[in-house]
Write a protein that holds these residues in place. Sequence first.
Motif, mmCIF file in Angstrom:
data_model
loop_
_atom_site.group_PDB
_atom_site.id
_atom_site.type_symbol
_atom_site.label_atom_id
_atom_site.label_comp_id
_atom_site.label_asym_id
_atom_site.label_seq_id
_atom_site.Cartn_x
_atom_site.Cartn_y
_atom_site.Cartn_z
ATOM 1 N N THR A 230 -13.280 4.481 2.436
ATOM 2 C CA THR A 230 -12.297 4.857 1.929
ATOM 3 C C THR A 230 -12.159 5.908 0.913
ATOM 4 O O THR A 230 -12.712 5.877 -0.097
ATOM 5 C CB THR A 230 -11.485 3.678 1.284
ATOM 6 N N GLU A 231 -11.125 6.985 1.279
ATOM 7 C CA GLU A 231 -10.939 7.891 0.215
ATOM 8 C C GLU A 231 -9.603 7.939 -0.436
ATOM 9 O O GLU A 231 -9.481 8.481 -1.389
ATOM 10 C CB GLU A 231 -11.055 9.473 0.974
ATOM 11 N N SER A 232 -8.689 7.385 0.127
ATOM 12 C CA SER A 232 -7.429 6.782 -0.362
ATOM 13 C C SER A 232 -6.550 5.740 0.426
ATOM 14 O O SER A 232 -7.065 5.244 1.449
ATOM 15 C CB SER A 232 -6.411 8.266 -0.165
ATOM 16 N N MET B 287 -1.650 9.556 10.117
ATOM 17 C CA MET B 287 -2.682 8.789 9.505
ATOM 18 C C MET B 287 -3.771 8.056 10.370
ATOM 19 O O MET B 287 -4.773 7.647 10.070
ATOM 20 C CB MET B 287 -2.410 7.828 8.145
ATOM 21 N N ALA B 288 -3.026 7.830 11.669
ATOM 22 C CA ALA B 288 -3.800 6.893 12.693
ATOM 23 C C ALA B 288 -5.358 7.315 12.868
ATOM 24 O O ALA B 288 -5.971 6.563 13.007
ATOM 25 C CB ALA B 288 -2.956 7.049 14.003
ATOM 26 N N ALA B 289 -5.588 8.577 12.855
ATOM 27 C CA ALA B 289 -6.949 9.165 13.275
ATOM 28 C C ALA B 289 -7.926 8.778 11.900
ATOM 29 O O ALA B 289 -9.222 9.061 12.128
ATOM 30 C CB ALA B 289 -7.176 10.331 13.633
ATOM 31 N N HIS B 290 -7.307 8.523 10.906
ATOM 32 C CA HIS B 290 -8.077 8.363 9.663
ATOM 33 C C HIS B 290 -8.140 6.991 9.105
ATOM 34 O O HIS B 290 -8.697 6.770 7.845
ATOM 35 C CB HIS B 290 -7.451 9.533 8.420
ATOM 36 N N ALA C 106 -6.381 1.938 4.753
ATOM 37 C CA ALA C 106 -7.502 2.539 3.962
ATOM 38 C C ALA C 106 -7.750 3.859 4.724
ATOM 39 O O ALA C 106 -8.148 3.427 5.995
ATOM 40 C CB ALA C 106 -8.858 1.603 4.000
ATOM 41 N N LEU C 107 -7.794 4.878 4.054
ATOM 42 C CA LEU C 107 -7.991 6.077 4.961
ATOM 43 C C LEU C 107 -9.163 6.814 4.465
ATOM 44 O O LEU C 107 -9.590 6.654 3.476
ATOM 45 C CB LEU C 107 -6.611 6.881 4.813
ATOM 46 N N ALA C 108 -9.839 7.595 5.463
ATOM 47 C CA ALA C 108 -11.098 8.338 5.258
ATOM 48 C C ALA C 108 -10.872 9.790 4.681
ATOM 49 O O ALA C 108 -11.731 10.580 4.697
ATOM 50 C CB ALA C 108 -12.095 8.194 6.562
ATOM 51 N N VAL C 109 -9.555 10.151 4.508
ATOM 52 C CA VAL C 109 -9.103 11.313 3.965
ATOM 53 C C VAL C 109 -8.606 10.896 2.474
ATOM 54 O O VAL C 109 -7.816 9.690 2.274
ATOM 55 C CB VAL C 109 -8.223 12.085 4.741
ATOM 56 N N ARG C 110 -8.720 12.060 1.491
ATOM 57 C CA ARG C 110 -7.985 11.864 0.327
ATOM 58 C C ARG C 110 -6.503 12.281 0.393
ATOM 59 O O ARG C 110 -5.612 11.490 -0.344
ATOM 60 C CB ARG C 110 -8.486 12.769 -0.796
ATOM 61 N N ASP C 111 -6.146 12.835 1.397
ATOM 62 C CA ASP C 111 -4.696 13.083 1.737
ATOM 63 C C ASP C 111 -4.537 13.098 3.159
ATOM 64 O O ASP C 111 -5.072 14.186 3.929
ATOM 65 C CB ASP C 111 -4.465 14.498 0.910
ATOM 66 N N TRP D 137 11.662 1.025 8.643
ATOM 67 C CA TRP D 137 10.818 0.924 7.389
ATOM 68 C C TRP D 137 11.466 0.716 6.163
ATOM 69 O O TRP D 137 12.129 1.706 5.672
ATOM 70 C CB TRP D 137 10.091 2.598 7.712
ATOM 71 N N HIS D 138 10.846 0.028 5.436
ATOM 72 C CA HIS D 138 11.389 -0.275 4.270
ATOM 73 C C HIS D 138 10.527 0.228 2.969
ATOM 74 O O HIS D 138 11.241 0.530 1.963
ATOM 75 C CB HIS D 138 11.201 -1.789 3.910
ATOM 76 N N TRP D 139 9.372 0.740 3.063
ATOM 77 C CA TRP D 139 8.608 1.314 2.078
ATOM 78 C C TRP D 139 7.379 2.134 2.771
ATOM 79 O O TRP D 139 6.687 1.655 3.588
ATOM 80 C CB TRP D 139 7.976 0.203 1.398
ATOM 81 N N ALA D 140 7.337 3.032 2.211
ATOM 82 C CA ALA D 140 6.114 4.038 2.480
ATOM 83 C C ALA D 140 5.472 4.829 1.242
ATOM 84 O O ALA D 140 6.195 5.416 0.599
ATOM 85 C CB ALA D 140 6.114 5.022 3.426
ATOM 86 N N VAL D 141 4.297 4.543 0.679
ATOM 87 C CA VAL D 141 3.517 5.191 -0.177
ATOM 88 C C VAL D 141 2.376 5.753 0.282
ATOM 89 O O VAL D 141 1.404 5.359 0.878
ATOM 90 C CB VAL D 141 3.129 3.964 -1.422
ATOM 91 N N VAL D 142 2.252 7.020 -0.076
ATOM 92 C CA VAL D 142 1.101 7.750 0.320
ATOM 93 C C VAL D 142 0.199 8.443 -0.795
ATOM 94 O O VAL D 142 0.639 8.489 -2.036
ATOM 95 C CB VAL D 142 1.713 9.070 0.905
ATOM 96 N N ASN D 143 -0.901 8.673 -0.601
ATOM 97 C CA ASN D 143 -2.068 9.357 -1.527
ATOM 98 C C ASN D 143 -2.593 8.580 -2.726
ATOM 99 O O ASN D 143 -2.531 8.908 -3.864
ATOM 100 C CB ASN D 143 -1.521 10.665 -2.037
#
Length: 166
Positions: free
Chosen positions: A47-49, A148-151, A127-132, A66-72
């Motif tokens: 996990t990077e981000s 983000m699907a691929a990450h 959990a993503l394998a990239v920081r951004d 979609w009620h909520w989305a937080v990134v990074n």
Amino acid sequence: MPSFTLTSRLVKDGGELALPQFSGIFGVPGGEDTSPDLAWSGAPAATESYAVTMYDPDAPTGSGFWHWAVVNLPSDVTALREGAGSSDDSLPPGAFHLANDGGARRFVGAAPPAGHGRHRYFLVVHALAVRDPGVSPDATPAFLGFTMAAHIVGRAVLTATAEIPA
């Protein structure tokens, strides 16, 4: 997909959302549009981000809501306090909100139409394998999902419900 643990003082898996997590913005009496506290643990080592979303597949739109989305969210962040969905200033540095399907860059609570039945709300920490994941602040939550699907290396989910009687 590997899973990890997601908990909240305010949201119990399979339980009803509390009135503060309903939407006053969309006219629910007593609704406060307050995002619940979330805490997670056990994410994969890669996990990077993180990204956090809340989605209602039962909304009568043909595409859910979609009620909520937080990134990074940085990988060392493992919790969001109650109310963190109110603005980008409430998030850790570098993280930001995407506009929800109501057009606001913040958490918007549940507002199922009266008499429409019980709706499900999926609170998910990805959990993503990239920081951004490479989405801009003007992206939609659906585009975030595509990007983000691929990450995604893991996912933690709480499912809550809400209903407004006729």
